[in-house]
Design a protein around this motif. Structure first.
Motif, PDB file in Angstrom:
ATOM      1  N   ARG A 175       0.856  -1.143   0.235  1.00 18.64           N
ATOM      2  CA  ARG A 175      -0.069   0.063   0.088  1.00 18.64           C
ATOM      3  C   ARG A 175       0.635   1.214  -0.069  1.00 18.64           C
ATOM      4  O   ARG A 175       0.349   2.364   0.551  1.00 18.64           O
ATOM      5  N   THR A 211      -8.709   4.063  12.229  1.00 19.61           N
ATOM      6  CA  THR A 211      -9.198   3.701  10.767  1.00 19.61           C
ATOM      7  C   THR A 211      -8.268   3.835   9.745  1.00 19.61           C
ATOM      8  O   THR A 211      -8.198   3.181   8.728  1.00 19.61           O
ATOM      9  N   ARG A 212      -7.484   5.161   9.788  1.00 16.28           N
ATOM     10  CA  ARG A 212      -6.525   5.226   8.733  1.00 16.28           C
ATOM     11  C   ARG A 212      -5.235   4.291   8.976  1.00 16.28           C
ATOM     12  O   ARG A 212      -4.687   4.113   7.833  1.00 16.28           O
ATOM     13  N   ARG A 264      -5.669   0.991   9.685  1.00 10.09           N
ATOM     14  CA  ARG A 264      -6.022   0.041   9.294  1.00 10.09           C
ATOM     15  C   ARG A 264      -6.121  -0.066   7.704  1.00 10.09           C
ATOM     16  O   ARG A 264      -5.631  -1.090   6.993  1.00 10.09           O
ATOM     17  N   SER A 265      -6.406   1.265   7.077  1.00  8.26           N
ATOM     18  CA  SER A 265      -6.358   1.328   5.596  1.00  8.26           C
ATOM     19  C   SER A 265      -5.144   1.246   5.065  1.00  8.26           C
ATOM     20  O   SER A 265      -4.906   0.925   3.969  1.00  8.26           O
TER      21      SER A 265
END
Length: 225
Positions: A124, A201-202, A204-205
Motif C-alpha cells: 500500500r 481507521t487510517r 487499518r487502511s
C-alpha cells in the motif's frame, strides 16, 4: 527551504550519564562536521529527547539514500578517529535508519521536532505516499507552531550495507519502517500534530498493525555546507 537532498540518515543513540559531556562535545565539535563534509552530504542536525527514547537523535541530509551504502562511505565507518572510536564504544543504544524521502514539505529549520515511526503494508506504499503528500502533511503544517514535514522509508538494502561490510554492529531490520518528521517552533505543537496523524481507521487502511512510535525532540546543534 526544503531538505537538502532526497536521502537521509537517522541515528538514535544514548550513553551513560557519566559519558554525556564527552559525547556531546564530540558530536558538536567533530562528528557532525566530519559527516557534513563527506561527498553528497549537506546538513547535519542533532536533537535531545523531550519525550522519546533513546535520548539523542541525529539527522543528516544527503543527495540520495544510495550514498549511504557506497564503498566510499562505508570506508569512513572503518576509519574512525580516536575520539570517535572512544565515544562510539560507549554507546548504550544505537539505531541507524537510511531513509528514502518520499515527500518533502519542509520549511527552514525549527527548534522542535516530532518523529512518527511505523511499519505499513508494503503493498500500500503508493496510496500511503499519495495520502501523506496530498492530505496529511498539508493539514499538519497548517497548524500553528508547525513549520514543515517530511516522510521517508528505511531502505533495507542500504541500512544493511554496514552489516555486510562488517564495519558496524547493530540490530538487523526485518521490516521496512517509515518515519514522518514534523518540524516546528514549539515542542507541544509538533507533538500534538504527530499524535493526530493516524486514526485507527487510517492505520487499518494502510496495514499499520502496531501503534506508531511518537517522539518529541528539541534542537541542539547543526551545521551545513
Amino acid at each position: 527551504m526544503p531538505l537538502l537532498g532526497k536521502g537521509m540518515l537517522l541515528t538514535f543513540t544514548d550513553v551513560a550519564a557519566r559519558d554525556e559531556r564527552d559525547y556531546n562535545e564530540w558530536y558538536n565539535r567533530e562528528h557532525i562536521d566530519d559527516r557534513v563534509n563527506l561527498p553528497g552530504f549537506h546538513r547535519g542536525r542533532r536533537y535531545a529527547a523531550v519525550s522519546a527514547k533513546p535520548k539523542y537523535l541525529a539527522v543528516y541530509e544527503c543527495d540520495t539514500v544510495a550514498i549511504l551504502g557506497t564503498t566510499n562511505y562505508l570506508k569512513t565507518l572503518d576509519h574512525q578517529t580516536p575520539w570517535s572510536q572512544r565515544v562510539m564504544a560507549r554507546f548504550t543504544h544505537f539505531v541507524r535508519m537510511t531513509l528514502r524521502i518520499h515527500a518533502d514539505q519542509t520549511h527552514g529549520v525549527g527548534a522542535a521536532l516530532a518523529t512518527v515511526r511505523f511499519v505499513p503494508d508494503p503493498h500500500r506504499r503508493k496510496a500511503l505516499v499519495q495520502w501523506l503528500s496530498e492530505q496529511a502533511l498539508p493539514k499538519l503544517i497548517a497548524r500553528p507552531g508547525v513549520l514543515g514535514a517530511a516522510v521517508g522509508e528505511n531502505d533495507l538494502e542500504v541500512v544493511h550495507a554496514p552489516l555486510q561490510d562488517k564495519s558496524m554492529d547493530h540490530p538487523r531490520a526485518d521490516e521496512s519502517e517509515w518515519v514522518v518528521l514534523i518540524e516546528g517552533s514549539d515542542v507541544a505543537a509538533v507533538g500534538a500534530a504527530a499524535r493526530s496523524l493516524f486514526t485507527q481507521t487510517r492505520r487499518r487502511s494502510f496495514g499499520i498493525e502496531a501503534a506508531p512510535t511518537i517522539g518529541t525532540w528539541r534542537f541542539l546543534f547543526g551545521n551545513q555546507r
